[in-house]
Design a protein around this motif. Sequence first.
Motif, PDB file in Angstrom:
ATOM      1  N   LYS A 185      -8.715   8.860 -11.240  1.00 19.13           N
ATOM      2  CA  LYS A 185      -9.694   7.870 -11.703  1.00 19.13           C
ATOM      3  C   LYS A 185      -9.888   7.977 -13.207  1.00 19.13           C
ATOM      4  O   LYS A 185      -9.936   6.962 -13.909  1.00 19.13           O
ATOM      5  CB  LYS A 185     -11.022   8.088 -10.970  1.00 19.13           C
ATOM      6  N   ASP A 186      -9.966   9.202 -13.721  1.00 18.65           N
ATOM      7  CA  ASP A 186     -10.126   9.405 -15.164  1.00 18.65           C
ATOM      8  C   ASP A 186      -8.910   8.904 -15.937  1.00 18.65           C
ATOM      9  O   ASP A 186      -9.046   8.322 -17.007  1.00 18.65           O
ATOM     10  CB  ASP A 186     -10.359  10.880 -15.485  1.00 18.65           C
ATOM     11  N   GLN A 187      -7.713   9.133 -15.399  1.00 22.65           N
ATOM     12  CA  GLN A 187      -6.494   8.716 -16.091  1.00 22.65           C
ATOM     13  C   GLN A 187      -6.306   7.197 -16.073  1.00 22.65           C
ATOM     14  O   GLN A 187      -5.928   6.615 -17.079  1.00 22.65           O
ATOM     15  CB  GLN A 187      -5.268   9.373 -15.445  1.00 22.65           C
ATOM     16  N   GLY A 216      -8.646   4.837 -15.291  1.00 25.77           N
ATOM     17  CA  GLY A 216      -9.823   4.081 -15.693  1.00 25.77           C
ATOM     18  C   GLY A 216     -10.514   3.474 -14.482  1.00 25.77           C
ATOM     19  O   GLY A 216      -9.929   3.331 -13.405  1.00 25.77           O
ATOM     20  N   LEU A 217     -11.778   3.103 -14.679  1.00 25.59           N
ATOM     21  CA  LEU A 217     -12.600   2.607 -13.582  1.00 25.59           C
ATOM     22  C   LEU A 217     -12.064   1.313 -12.977  1.00 25.59           C
ATOM     23  O   LEU A 217     -12.007   1.155 -11.762  1.00 25.59           O
ATOM     24  CB  LEU A 217     -14.048   2.408 -14.052  1.00 25.59           C
ATOM     25  N   CYS A 218     -11.642   0.371 -13.802  1.00 21.07           N
ATOM     26  CA  CYS A 218     -11.167  -0.928 -13.288  1.00 21.07           C
ATOM     27  C   CYS A 218      -9.941  -0.764 -12.407  1.00 21.07           C
ATOM     28  O   CYS A 218      -9.849  -1.361 -11.332  1.00 21.07           O
ATOM     29  CB  CYS A 218     -10.869  -1.885 -14.442  1.00 21.07           C
ATOM     30  N   HIS A 230      -9.039   1.966 -10.866  1.00 25.54           N
ATOM     31  CA  HIS A 230      -9.429   2.718  -9.679  1.00 25.54           C
ATOM     32  C   HIS A 230     -10.131   1.820  -8.654  1.00 25.54           C
ATOM     33  O   HIS A 230      -9.901   1.946  -7.445  1.00 25.54           O
ATOM     34  CB  HIS A 230     -10.333   3.891 -10.068  1.00 25.54           C
TER      35      HIS A 230
END
Length: 147
Positions: free
Chosen positions: A83-85, A87-89, A91
Amino acid sequence: MSDAAKVRHPSIAVQLHTVQSLYDAQDIGDEEIEAANRWYREYVFATTGVVEKRSDSREREKGDVHTWMLGRGRCSARISQIKDQLGLCAHLRLEMMLAREMSFSAIARMIYPGVSEGRARMKVSAQCALVLEQLVHAYKRVSKPSP
């Protein structure tokens, strides 16, 4: 692609046809399917503690509640790293496509409510293919040992 040429990929874990549709359109390949299956299984295990029974008859390592929880924690940590790599969108698109098993049309209605259904579906399909391609590379980075 003709119906005769469409072959269900044997290892797709997701029940809806989103991943299969991308595979049929040759937008993704085997690596993306493998990454999608891995993410799906890890996400389900991390969030619910449930492991799907595999059809390949491989034996699982036996353990107690402690090894089970350590494994669940490692899956949860990997999902957070992904998720960090990505990004939120990206994910969220993974969650909608794989975990919630939403169709491209359903995702399109949520993300692009003011755009025509066909155009929104095309956008979502392209984005999902890109996210799955990025997922392959994200797993490669997560799997590398730290120096």
